[in-house]
Write an enzyme that holds these catalytic residues in place. Structure first.
Site, PDB file in Angstrom:
ATOM      1  CE1 TYR A 109      -1.132   3.898  -7.706  1.00  0.00           C
ATOM      2  CE2 TYR A 109       0.880   4.579  -8.805  1.00  0.00           C
ATOM      3  CZ  TYR A 109      -0.267   4.892  -8.105  1.00  0.00           C
ATOM      4  OH  TYR A 109      -0.553   6.205  -7.834  1.00  0.00           O
ATOM      5  CD1 TRP A 111      -2.014   7.817 -11.482  1.00  0.00           C
ATOM      6  CD2 TRP A 111      -3.243   9.433 -12.440  1.00  0.00           C
ATOM      7  NE1 TRP A 111      -2.347   8.725 -10.513  1.00  0.00           N
ATOM      8  CE2 TRP A 111      -3.098   9.731 -11.079  1.00  0.00           C
ATOM      9  CE3 TRP A 111      -3.961  10.309 -13.246  1.00  0.00           C
ATOM     10  CZ2 TRP A 111      -3.665  10.870 -10.498  1.00  0.00           C
ATOM     11  CZ3 TRP A 111      -4.516  11.440 -12.673  1.00  0.00           C
ATOM     12  CH2 TRP A 111      -4.376  11.707 -11.307  1.00  0.00           C
TER      13      TRP A 111
END
Ligand SMILES: Nc1nc2c(c(=O)[nH]1)N[C@H]1C(S)=C(S)[C@@H](COP(=O)(O)OP(=O)(O)OC[C@H]3O[C@@H](n4cnc5c(=O)[nH]c(N)nc54)[C@H](O)[C@@H]3O)O[C@H]1N2
Ligand SMILES: Nc1nc2c(c(=O)[nH]1)N[C@H]1C(S)=C(S)[C@@H](COP(=O)(O)OP(=O)(O)OC[C@H]3O[C@@H](n4cnc5c(=O)[nH]c(N)nc54)[C@H](O)[C@@H]3O)O[C@H]1N2
Ligand SMILES: [Mo]
Length: 767
Positions: A109, A111
């Site tokens: 996970y 960005w």
């Protein structure tokens, strides 16, 4: 030689000044009315001392005594690319062969960076899918409680964010906007994949000009733009459901309800009514009752409820409010309250969850889908809810509750992270540090020696977005941006695609992975897909060369007058909601049937857990930093300019500071049973008494010789708990921690995490 070229980031389009092949500075695009100052970190961070320059292997791991030193505390040996990739190929084969692909965890996970092709997770997942797949994660850290909860009561959350009532509609139609968790401009500087135009400032100005009134319900006054002159109603963190119940009680007891709306569009109000009135549990949820939990006055609650009933009123809930203990409840309660007011589906009325979660919500949506790198098919089906990473590592093959079922964790032996920083995003970092001792192998690709990279066995240095050719297009933006390669990657850092090509060659899957394309071939291929997609929606996009030579391409919002749930309101029979009843579920049979202790059949107030266990005497908030995106570029000039003696600032109310003998600019120590950290005191009445605010994103810098591995830098996640919101959604609950704070009297240790760890050279290798 100086050139000026375009670059795209999650925080906006920039123009980079490139001097002799090095990025000297990045400034906002001249057409952007409110460019993000985060650009001010790029040049200094990409050229910073923490950049990973060569592949590296953890020293004890390389020496064959893998547990001699714990991960996160060991030194590294810089090795050749061939050595690192041979090791990875053999580890992947070993784990697949001995334990099956389910034992490779690559949820990864995070960005990462903007750019349609060089997206770190897509690259990793495509590669692993060519060799039998991996266990993965579901959901996000941003609004996971909403993702899981909303489909039971209204419908799919992502779709609803895209359909948020537009700001132009609010400016023209709303009388009153009641914001739980405010609407901080700093958060709207960002959008996943990119944001070409920052519109929030203009939206706010237009609302102010039109006389729309705003109420900021938040522990932080600066959660709104000053131009709004919002009324500030400070509330204790974690008490919004109680406050909304108090408001609902006034509507109910003074018969200000929209009975017709509840009848036609909702189910189950009677169940909720029994709880609200106290018939069910003997406790009427009066404004006096709510005042006890929230810190608001009962009279203030009464006045606000009456005002909401009289006005065209928009209820807004920030995602941060659900990133907390029992974070599903304020969502459900906001929907219930809006349903009682009966304005859902009317212009400027109803509710929206997630304005402010990114700068495009309520402004913009994609007209068509952009091209993307196909990830292939993952034959492994096992996944975890994203915030159960520590739980998974600590309990291989253990069971857990999720969405009303019991599931089993994979037995993760090899963990691979690319484009995320769990030692930024996860809670209770001391526990995460322990959890990361469990797998057999950890691989991390990153730009910098973050705490996550330091927990790896094998570290791969990668090129940054500005060091490769791509194009940018946000997930919810309607703009296409050329992303030029502005500089060479430093040291031996490489483009991730090329790394996976070499690995795939070792594992015999090069043809499947690359399809005989170079990375530039892929970028052009994905551009062609985007062109075709545009053409099918009547948008004529230039060919690759013309696009590269030109400026940002902007496509207008396909639904500029969007009113959330207007279609449902106009005809609930023809346009039912995708819930079991087709209506808004104020009571959910499905959720009630799960019989969970922490999520019932209707909205329900549970006090935060740390309050129940008597932890600390201050609430700790830890929202998104103004000065960077999460932990990215934390060592950049703009991020550093806000630190206090090198530490992250913590906002503290003057009374709380005085009581502890703390002055502005002092170094303070924050602690609770889970951990401790240093921070720089910023004494301000922006924050309500009893709460402190420490921004997320300071790279974890533990002193392993200090009590509780004290973090020198100010990372709030050493203090947050890893209990998650509830057994329904298992979402992160970072906003619900209690801590103690005192002035730090010891010698101030240096920050070490902005430098590389101790690095050795492999014998026979130069430098
Ligand atoms: N206490 C607390 N914790 C929180 C939150 C909170 O409110 N409070 N908020 C949560 C939320 S909403 C989120 S979304 C998460 C964010 O958590 P993350 O998304 O994990 O945080 P980032 O710092 O963006 O991490 C991205 C990492 O990818 C690296 N990177 C960038 N580009 C590339 C690339 O091209 N390739 C590779 N391999 N790496 C790259 C960066 O250097 C950085 O280390 O944090 C969560 N954590
Ligand atoms: N500059 C910048 N912008 C960002 C990001 C970033 O890292 N930097 N990250 C982006 C990401 S990934 C996300 S998910 C969004 C997140 O966007 P949000 O979820 O909206 O952001 P937060 O800062 O977590 O929370 C917003 C505010 O809620 C308030 N709050 C916290 N707890 C409570 C509570 O219990 N009750 C009430 N009433 N208020 C509370 C806090 O004062 C906080 O300022 O931001 C995005 N925007
Ligand atoms: Mo997020």
């Amino acid at each position: 030689m100086t050139t000026s070229r375009l670059t795209a980031n999650h925080w906006g389009v920039g123009r980079a000044q490139v001097v002799n092949g090095r990025i000297a500075s990045v400034t906002g695009h001249p057409d952007d009315p409110d460019p993000s100052p985060i650009n001010g970190n790029i040049a200094s961070s990409l050229n910073g001392r923490a950049r990973i320059l060569r592949p590296a292997i953890r020293k004890s791991w390389l020496e064959g005594n893998r547990t001699a030193k714990p991960r996160g505390r060991d030194a590294f040996v810089e090795v050749s690319w061939d050595h690192a990739l041979d090791q990875i190929a053999s580890e992947v084969q070993r784990v697949r062969g001995d334990h099956g692909n389910e034992s490779i965890f690559a949820g990864s996970y995070g960005w990462s960076s903007a750019g349609r092709f060089h997206h770190a997770q897509s690259q990793l997942k495509r590669f692993l899918n060519t060799v039998g797949g991996f266990s993965f994660s579901e959901g996000n850290y941003s609004y996971n409680a909403a993702l899981v909860m909303m489909p039971y009561i209204v419908g799919p959350f992502r779709q609803h964010v895209a359909q948020a009532t537009r700001w132009t509609v609010i400016a023209d139609h709303s009388d009153l906007v009641v914001m739980f968790g405010g609407m901080a401009k700093r958060n709207t500087q960002v959008s996943d994949g990119g944001i070409a135009t920052h519109r929030m400032q203009d939206n706010m100005r237009k609302c102010a000009q039109n006389g729309v009134e705003f109420v900021n319900i938040s522990p932080l006054r600066s959660d709104t733009d000053p131009v709004l002159k919002a009324e500030w109603m400070p509330v204790h963190p974690g008490s919004d459901t109680a406050l909304m119940l108090g408001l609902a009680f006034v509507l109910w007891s003074e018969d200000l309800l929209d009975h017709a709306f509840l009848e036609r569009y909702c189910v189950g109000f009677d169940h909720f009514e029994a709880y609200l009135s106290g018939k069910a549990d003997g406790i009427p949820k009066t404004p006096e009752w709510a005042a006890g939990y929230t810190g608001c006055s009962a009279n203030g609650i009464r006045t606000l409820a009456r005002r909401m009933a009289k006005s065209r009123c928009m209820i807004s809930v920030a995602a941060g409010v659900q990133r907390a203990d029992y974070g599903e409840q304020p969502l459900w309660m906001a929907v219930t309250l809006a349903a009682m007011l009966g304005q859902i589906g009317l212009p400027g009325g109803g509710y929206v969850i997630g304005y402010g979660v990114n700068g495009n919500v309520g402004n913009m949506e994609r007209l068509f889908r952009w091209g993307s790198l196909p990830q292939g098919k993952n034959p492994v089906e096992n996944y975890i809810p994203v915030a159960m990473i520590a739980e998974m590592l600590l309990n291989p093959l253990g069971t857990y509750a999720y969405r009303g079922t019991t599931r089993t964790f994979p037995d993760a032996r090899l963990v691979w992270w690319a484009g995320g920083n769990p030692f930024h995003h996860h809670q209770d970092l001391g526990r995460l540090h322990d959890a990361f001792q469990r797998p057999e192998t950890v691989i991390v690709n990153d730009l910098n020696w973050t705490a996550m990279a330091r927990h790896a066995d094998i570290v791969l240095p990668v090129a940054a977005a500005q060091e490769r050719e791509d194009f940018g297009a946000g997930k919810s933006d309607n703009a296409l941006v050329p992303m030029h390669k502005l500089a060479d990657a430093p040291g031996e850092a490489r483009v991730e695609y090329d790394i996976y090509c070499d690995l795939a060659a070792r594992l015999g899957t090069k043809a499947a992975f690359s399809e005989q394309r170079s990375s530039l071939d892929w970028v052009k291929h994905i551009w062609k897909q985007t062109q075709a997609s545009g053409a099918s929606h009547g948008v004529d996009l230039p060919d690759w060369e013309a696009f590269q030579a030109g400026d940002v391409i902007k496509i207008p919002d396909p639904s500029p007058n969007q009113v959330f749930l207007a279609e449902f309101r106009s005809d609930p029979v023809a346009n039912p909601l995708p819930t079991p009843s087709g209506r808004i579920e104020i009571y959910s049979e499905t959720l009630a049937s799960f019989d969970l202790p922490d999520c019932k059949g209707h909205a329900y107030f549970f006090p935060p857990r740390d309050l129940q266990t008597g932890q600390g005497d201050l609430y700790l908030l830890s929202g998104q930093p103004k000065t960077r995106l999460h932990s990215q570029l934390d060592n950049g000039d703009y991020s550093l300019s806000y630190k206090i003696k090198g530490r992250e600032p913590v906002l503290i109310h003057p009374e709380d500071a005085a009581r502890r003998g703390v002055s502005d600019g002092d170094i303070v120590e924050l602690s609770n049973a889970r951990g401790r950290c240093l921070a720089g005191a910023c004494v301000t009445d922006e924050i309500m008494e009893g709460s402190i605010f420490l921004w997320t994103g300071a790279w974890w810098d533990p002193d392993f010789n200090a009590p509780q591995f004290r973090d020198r830098h100010g990372n709030p996640n050493v203090l947050t708990h890893d209990l998650r919101t509830s057994s329904l959604s298992q979402s992160p609950a970072s906003h619900s921690a209690r801590v103690s704070l005192h002035r730090f009297e010891g010698d101030l240790p240096d920050i070490t995490v902005h430098d590389a760890p101790t690095l050795y050279s492999e014998p026979g290798r130069g430098s």
